[in-house]
Design a protein around this motif. Structure first.
Motif, PDB file in Angstrom:
ATOM      1  N   LYS A  16       0.801  -1.226   0.000  1.00  0.00           N
ATOM      2  CA  LYS A  16       0.000   0.000   0.000  1.00  0.00           C
ATOM      3  C   LYS A  16       0.835   1.277   0.000  1.00  0.00           C
ATOM      4  O   LYS A  16       0.362   2.333  -0.422  1.00  0.00           O
ATOM      5  CB  LYS A  16      -0.940   0.016   1.212  1.00  0.00           C
ATOM      6  N   LYS A  24      -3.165  -0.278   8.450  1.00  0.00           N
ATOM      7  CA  LYS A  24      -2.967   0.130   7.056  1.00  0.00           C
ATOM      8  C   LYS A  24      -2.463   1.570   6.950  1.00  0.00           C
ATOM      9  O   LYS A  24      -2.353   2.112   5.865  1.00  0.00           O
ATOM     10  CB  LYS A  24      -4.271  -0.032   6.274  1.00  0.00           C
ATOM     11  N   ASP A  60      -7.752  -5.247  -0.635  1.00  0.00           N
ATOM     12  CA  ASP A  60      -8.062  -5.047   0.779  1.00  0.00           C
ATOM     13  C   ASP A  60      -8.582  -6.307   1.452  1.00  0.00           C
ATOM     14  O   ASP A  60      -8.595  -6.403   2.687  1.00  0.00           O
ATOM     15  CB  ASP A  60      -9.091  -3.922   0.952  1.00  0.00           C
TER      16      ASP A  60
END
Length: 530
Positions: free
Chosen positions: A295, A418, A452
């Protein structure tokens, strides 16, 4: 006859008497039998659906049970289920629960509980996600009957519900299973062979369970996660002892009965001790990983990820962990060497370390010297040694390393973040998976590419998602091999993670202990202590 006396080995290692180091032991009430086990990590995260951590999965197998289970021959068998039927068109599965199933609080297990449990598990597990994509509805026809209706026939439906290893589809009471799957449960009420004694749980030290007197085992012999889960003692005590030398001394002294995970450097020593059995946990071992966060920079760029492949050298990692002959091997196959879907395709970068090429690729990726957060578990020897190697190699290819030390249980919470690495997230960490979980794409968290919904690191690749979908709908053996090979190629090109070979864990226990089930997981049914 052993070639060296064990007290000589202890003196050479400098091991001190266990009680002098303050090992906290739990003592049973008079007349109770007890099994004391040294576990590999502290139990901090209690939800085996929320996390894939092995220590939490082992806790799950003690406290919970499953509708179906996988035996030692990889056959799926009914467990909480009495049996099931499939409609002629292959769309409707009717599962009947066994009589007499109870939760630890005395309430009966119902089909409604199981429906909620399947739904929650199906939102987190890769195999469960594939099942839920095909489900029209899951309903409780009555208190004992679960009805699963599919959009199209899928032969892997029962295999999904019976999968072993994380995330295991454990059944929980409906009120617990209604917890958001991205949040941890607050209650530990199961229907399994053990009940946790929360008033005796000392975080960072020990976990205590008692035999569930209401549990009715199946009649079949125990086999891996299937069959009769018969408990032969009153209490199960998990001791968390971070120092492995202290653990070894406690086993020899009889203060504990079993070490779940023996570091490789203590195998020969314990094998030389009178009254101790040391054996591999299973024949396939584990695949260690360097996990990459897709990410955030710099590893959201494929060239930076490919630089990690060129940086790695499997033998260096393995030797840092163990020089014990036969305790490790190099392997280019994501689906495990010498198994049906094994392949070396597209593994060239991984299997030929070249630090200069790694530096060049890293520069091409646009890396600007920002700190790379490397999570460092200090209490699991295999992962600690691997992290030290990675930190050194990263610096050699010009990476600024932020090496953040923590225990494994803290890491398993941190890896869910995250956020940007500088704001409490992360870039890299090491873990390892039981090889028997990685034999095909249906169970392999590292090749899903599901964004995700993928495992921590969140690789996101449409081709991998499509290949996995094709694999799940294919029945031709040759086509399955071809699809697995293409998944190996694509995962290596895209660099979902870095596989670092295979290593083998060992278990040690006193000779008065028998019935230990061979497995990468730690099960405590079937064990007798004479």
């Amino acid at each position: 006859m052993h070639s060296l006396p064990f007290d000589w080995l202890l003196r050479r290692r400098g091991i001190l008497p266990t009680m002098a180091l303050g090992l906290a032991l739990a003592f049973p009430a008079q007349g109770q039998s007890e099994l004391n086990v040294a576990i590999h990590a502290d139990l901090k995260n209690i939800d085996p659906i929320w996390t894939t951590a092995l220590i939490t999965s082992n806790h799950g197998y003690a406290v919970y049970d499953t509708l179906f289970a996988t035996d030692a021959e990889f056959n799926v068998q009914p467990q909480m289920a009495e049996g099931y039927m499939v409609s002629d068109d292959g769309l409707v599965y009717t599962i009947t629960l066994r009589d007499g199933l109870k939760w630890h609080d005395g309430a009966p297990v119902t089909a409604q509980d199981c429906v909620a449990s399947i739904d929650r598990w199906g939102k987190r597990d890769v195999f469960g996600q594939l099942l839920m994509e095909r489900v029209t509805s899951i309903q409780a026809a009555d208190e004992h009957t679960i009805v699963i209706t599919l959009k199209t026939p899928w032969a892997l439906t029962i295999a999904a519900l019976g999968k072993k290893n994380a995330n295991v589809p454990f059944m929980m009471p409906e009120r617990v299973a209604m917890t958001d799957p991205h949040e941890q449960i607050k209650e530990m009420i199961g229907s399994g062979p053990f009940r946790i004694l929360e008033d005796e749980w000392v975080p960072g030290s020990r976990v205590v369970y008692e035999k569930n007197a209401d549990y009715v085992p199946r009649a079949e012999p125990a086999s891996e996660t299937a069959g009769g889960k018969v408990v032969h003692f009153d209490r199960l005590v998990w001791q968390y002892i971070p120092d492995s030398q202290t653990t070894a001394n406690a086993l020899v002294a009889g203060e504990i009965d079993l070490i779940e995970n023996v570091p490789a450097d203590l195998v020969l020593m314990l094998d030389a001790a009178e009254g101790i059995t040391v054996e591999p946990t299973d024949r396939l071992g584990w695949q260690p990983w360097l996990v990459i966060n897709h990410k955030h920079p710099p590893f959201n760029n494929v060239k930076a990820r490919q630089a990690l492949q060129l940086m790695a050298d499997q033998a260096t990692y393995q030797l840092a962990n163990s020089s014990l002959k036969g305790s490790w091997r190099t392997c280019p196959a994501m689906f495990i060497c010498d198994t049906p879907y094994a392949s070396a395709l597209q593994s060239g970068r991984l299997m030929r370390q070249n630090l200069e090429e790694a530096k060049a690729l890293l520069a091409e990726s646009g890396y600007d010297g920002e700190p790379v957060v490397l999570l460092h578990p200090t209490d699991i020897p295999q992962l600690h040694s691997a992290t030290l190697v990675t930190a050194t190699l990263l610096r050699e290819i010009g990476v600024t390393v932020d090496d953040q030390a923590m225990d494994w249980s803290t890491l398993t919470s941190r890896r869910a973040e995250k956020k940007a690495p500088g704001d409490g997230g992360w870039n890299l960490f090491h873990t390892a998976w039981p090889a028997n979980m990685l034999l095909n794409p249906m169970m392999h968290n590292g090749v899903s590419g599901a964004c995700d919904e993928a495992w921590f690191g969140w690789p996101c690749d449409e081709e991998l998602q499509e290949l996995r979908a094709q694999f799940s709908n294919e029945s031709d053996p040759e086509m399955l091999v071809a699809l697995a090979q293409r998944m190996q190629e694509r995962a290596m090109e895209y660099v979902t993670y870095i596989p670092l070979g295979q290593y083998f864990f060992y278990r040690a226990y006193r000779d008065e202990v028998s019935g230990v089930i061979p497995s990468t997981d730690a099960f405590f049914w079937n064990i007798r202590k004479n």
